[in-house]
Design a protein around this motif. Structure first.
Motif, PDB file in Angstrom:
ATOM      1  N   MET A   1      17.451  25.417  27.024  1.00 26.31           N
ATOM      2  CA  MET A   1      18.605  25.383  27.916  1.00 26.31           C
ATOM      3  C   MET A   1      18.166  25.104  29.342  1.00 26.31           C
ATOM      4  SD  MET A   1      21.106  28.521  26.716  1.00 26.31           S
ATOM      5  CE  MET A   1      19.791  29.704  26.460  1.00 26.31           C
ATOM      6  N   LYS A   2      19.069  24.535  30.106  1.00 27.82           N
ATOM      7  CA  LYS A   2      18.827  24.333  31.532  1.00 27.82           C
ATOM      8  C   LYS A   2      19.867  25.130  32.317  1.00 27.82           C
ATOM      9  CE  LYS A   2      17.882  20.873  35.070  1.00 27.82           C
ATOM     10  NZ  LYS A   2      17.786  19.437  35.397  1.00 27.82           N
ATOM     11  N   PHE A   3      19.394  26.148  33.020  1.00 24.75           N
ATOM     12  CA  PHE A   3      20.261  27.060  33.759  1.00 24.75           C
ATOM     13  C   PHE A   3      20.399  26.615  35.214  1.00 24.75           C
ATOM     14  CE2 PHE A   3      18.653  29.594  30.277  1.00 24.75           C
ATOM     15  CZ  PHE A   3      19.703  30.433  29.929  1.00 24.75           C
ATOM     16  N   CYS A   4      21.592  26.780  35.756  1.00 16.44           N
ATOM     17  CA  CYS A   4      21.824  26.624  37.195  1.00 16.44           C
ATOM     18  C   CYS A   4      22.316  27.956  37.740  1.00 16.44           C
ATOM     19  CB  CYS A   4      22.857  25.538  37.456  1.00 16.44           C
ATOM     20  SG  CYS A   4      23.248  25.332  39.216  1.00 16.44           S
ATOM     21  N   MET A   5      21.524  28.582  38.597  1.00 15.66           N
ATOM     22  CA  MET A   5      21.879  29.857  39.203  1.00 15.66           C
ATOM     23  C   MET A   5      22.379  29.608  40.629  1.00 15.66           C
ATOM     24  SD  MET A   5      21.053  31.699  36.671  1.00 15.66           S
ATOM     25  CE  MET A   5      19.889  32.223  35.413  1.00 15.66           C
ATOM     26  N   VAL A   6      23.565  30.083  40.936  1.00 13.17           N
ATOM     27  CA  VAL A   6      24.157  29.872  42.259  1.00 13.17           C
ATOM     28  C   VAL A   6      24.241  31.211  42.982  1.00 13.17           C
ATOM     29  CG1 VAL A   6      26.079  28.880  43.547  1.00 13.17           C
ATOM     30  CG2 VAL A   6      25.535  27.996  41.256  1.00 13.17           C
ATOM     31  N   LEU A   7      23.484  31.353  44.062  1.00 12.75           N
ATOM     32  CA  LEU A   7      23.512  32.571  44.876  1.00 12.75           C
ATOM     33  C   LEU A   7      23.138  32.205  46.296  1.00 12.75           C
ATOM     34  CD1 LEU A   7      20.294  34.631  44.130  1.00 12.75           C
ATOM     35  CD2 LEU A   7      20.815  32.583  42.840  1.00 12.75           C
ATOM     36  N   GLU A   8      23.642  32.938  47.256  1.00 13.09           N
ATOM     37  CA  GLU A   8      23.473  32.534  48.653  1.00 13.09           C
ATOM     38  C   GLU A   8      22.024  32.580  49.109  1.00 13.09           C
ATOM     39  OE1 GLU A   8      27.878  34.066  50.079  1.00 13.09           O
ATOM     40  OE2 GLU A   8      26.090  35.132  50.721  1.00 13.09           O
ATOM     41  N   PHE A   9      21.266  33.587  48.662  1.00 14.52           N
ATOM     42  CA  PHE A   9      19.881  33.735  49.101  1.00 14.52           C
ATOM     43  C   PHE A   9      18.991  34.092  47.921  1.00 14.52           C
ATOM     44  CE2 PHE A   9      22.637  35.095  52.664  1.00 14.52           C
ATOM     45  CZ  PHE A   9      22.348  34.064  53.541  1.00 14.52           C
ATOM     46  N   PHE A  10      17.686  33.948  48.125  1.00 12.59           N
ATOM     47  CA  PHE A  10      16.728  34.198  47.051  1.00 12.59           C
ATOM     48  C   PHE A  10      15.437  34.698  47.677  1.00 12.59           C
ATOM     49  CE2 PHE A  10      13.856  32.731  43.542  1.00 12.59           C
ATOM     50  CZ  PHE A  10      14.481  33.395  42.490  1.00 12.59           C
ATOM     51  N   THR A  11      14.662  35.433  46.876  1.00 11.53           N
ATOM     52  CA  THR A  11      13.366  35.887  47.366  1.00 11.53           C
ATOM     53  C   THR A  11      12.466  34.669  47.608  1.00 11.53           C
ATOM     54  OG1 THR A  11      12.530  36.067  45.123  1.00 11.53           O
ATOM     55  CG2 THR A  11      13.503  38.033  46.037  1.00 11.53           C
ATOM     56  N   PRO A  12      11.512  34.730  48.518  1.00  7.99           N
ATOM     57  CA  PRO A  12      11.106  35.892  49.314  1.00  7.99           C
ATOM     58  C   PRO A  12      11.806  35.991  50.667  1.00  7.99           C
ATOM     59  CG  PRO A  12       9.528  34.135  49.633  1.00  7.99           C
ATOM     60  CD  PRO A  12      10.572  33.600  48.683  1.00  7.99           C
ATOM     61  N   HIS A  13      12.796  35.123  50.907  1.00  7.00           N
ATOM     62  CA  HIS A  13      13.412  35.061  52.238  1.00  7.00           C
ATOM     63  C   HIS A  13      14.557  36.043  52.400  1.00  7.00           C
ATOM     64  CE1 HIS A  13      10.879  31.614  52.945  1.00  7.00           C
ATOM     65  NE2 HIS A  13      11.290  31.122  51.808  1.00  7.00           N
ATOM     66  N   TYR A  14      14.991  36.633  51.293  1.00  8.30           N
ATOM     67  CA  TYR A  14      15.949  37.729  51.337  1.00  8.30           C
ATOM     68  C   TYR A  14      15.761  38.528  50.064  1.00  8.30           C
ATOM     69  CZ  TYR A  14      20.228  40.363  52.133  1.00  8.30           C
ATOM     70  OH  TYR A  14      21.125  41.375  52.345  1.00  8.30           O
ATOM     71  N   ASN A  15      15.620  39.849  50.191  1.00 13.79           N
ATOM     72  CA  ASN A  15      15.214  40.661  49.055  1.00 13.79           C
ATOM     73  C   ASN A  15      16.200  41.767  48.719  1.00 13.79           C
ATOM     74  OD1 ASN A  15      12.605  39.504  48.256  1.00 13.79           O
ATOM     75  ND2 ASN A  15      11.946  40.118  50.299  1.00 13.79           N
ATOM     76  N   GLY A  16      17.474  41.420  48.627  1.00  8.04           N
ATOM     77  CA  GLY A  16      18.452  42.382  48.142  1.00  8.04           C
ATOM     78  C   GLY A  16      18.265  42.619  46.651  1.00  8.04           C
TER      79      GLY A  16
END
Length: 379
Positions: A1-16
């Protein structure tokens, strides 16, 4: 499968917590042989494209100077960029994180006829301190976005699941719950010194609903009883200036230190050397740092809000406190600090609790099964 994850920020530049969940999930999807693209907002000094553990990170739209602070125009520009990107790329499935990415993910899903998972971590309590920005607009958007026609809504706790059903009228047939796992192998690789004395840790965004101010009040109240009390605050956010002002007003400079932008191993080290991790938050979909602390043999104390009650086993891995009950919060913190045998027992049982309940391998396998089911039902 090929996944597309949509989120505003990602590690390591934001670590919520949500961002770190996607980090752990996506790298395991790649290890299982799947392809993963992550679409996030651009961040100052971060490359527009990079690959982390085989995961392709694509940063789109406006450049955000200080995540997570962004303007309404930033949301609109990112919305357009996400739709444009997905229209020109082929994916097996889209996974969009609450809340603003849900709309762009859904529109792109409808245009390309690609199935979509909406990942919703928590819901608000209609309180002013539950949102970082645009609280009135965010509350309205939440009510709207939870009702849109996704193929499936994924939650990370029974508390969020039940809230979506009871408070927002979402059909249970649309919902699936999967906990957030803990990288136990990664945690065990990190070496740390033996625990010291009277060391409290907080990890999380410095935003109103996390109530770090309550923790500072506790430290201020007990500093005369425990002169060497130390609080380490790991995180950044809009509340930092207020917290620093409180520290100065109450002469807590020798008792409190701030850290931010820690790598995973550095964060694990801080959890291992602390005597307890405290999370006085009134809004948590799960409370990932609590399970991670328990995996580090560190007891936890937290307000009994949202999914926290599913992570902390009261009296076994830590203590659950009535939300905003600062007297009870102080009482339990003092109890652990003054009773080393209690700390040791909570440490051992907390680790056992995590091993039994939050295994990443089984959670990822269930996630992959869910994705296949959604894709097959779409055909």
């Amino acid at each position: 499968m090929k996944f597309c994850m949509v989120l505003e920020f990602f590690t390591p530049h934001y670590n919520g917590g949500g961002e770190r969940r996607y980090y752990e999930l996506t790298k395991r999807l790649v290890e299982c042989g799947h392809q993963v693209d992550v679409l996030t907002m651009r961040v100052k000094d971060a490359p527009d494209h990079e690959t982390i553990n085989g995961v392709n990170i694509h940063r789109l739209g406006p450049v955000i100077e200080n995540p997570p602070i962004r303007s309404k125009s930033d949301f609109i520009k990112y919305f357009k960029c996400v739709i444009s990107w997905i229209r020109t790329h082929n994916y097996s499935i889209i996974d969009a994180q609450a809340y603003s990415p849900l709309l762009s993910g859904l529109v792109a899903s409808k245009v390309t006829k690609t199935p979509i998972i909406a990942t919703i971590y928590d819901t608000s309590c209609n309180s002013q301190d539950q949102w970082i920005q645009f609280s009135r607009l965010a509350s309205i958007a939440e009510k709207t976005l939870t009702k849109l026609p996704y193929d499936k809504i994924l939650t990370i706790s029974d508390a969020t699941y039940n809230s979506l059903v009871n408070d927002f009228g979402v059909s249970e047939s649309k919902l699936k719950m999967l906990y957030i796992g803990v990288d136990i192998k990664g945690i065990d690789k990190v070496k740390a010194e033996p625990k010291g004395e009277n060391h409290i840790l907080f990890v999380g965004r410095l935003v109103p609903h996390k109530h770090v101010d309550h923790l500072l009040e506790v430290v201020n109240n007990i500093k005369d009883k425990i002169p060497d009390i130390k609080l380490t605050i790991v995180g950044k956010g809009v509340e930092k200036d207020n917290l620093v002002e409180y520290i100065k007003e109450h002469n807590l400079e020798d008792h409190v230190e701030f850290m931010c932008d820690l790598e995973n191993d550095e964060l694990t080290y801080q959890m291992k050397i602390a005597n307890m991790l405290v999370l006085p938050s009134t809004r948590e979909g799960f409370g990932m740092v609590l399970s991670e602390a328990n995996a580090c043999h560190t007891p936890t104390v937290a307000y009994a809000s949202g999914g926290v009650v599913e992570v902390v086993e009261d009296g076994v891995s830590g203590y659950l406190i009535e939300p905003e009950n600062k007297e009870q919060l102080q009482e339990k913190i003092l109890y652990i600090l003054k009773n080393k045998d209690v700390e040791c027992e909570l440490s051992q049982k907390g680790r056992m609790h995590v091993e039994a309940k939050f295994d990443w391998d089984s959670i990822v396998n269930d996630y992959i099964k869910l994705a296949y089911e959604i894709i097959n039902n779409k055909k």
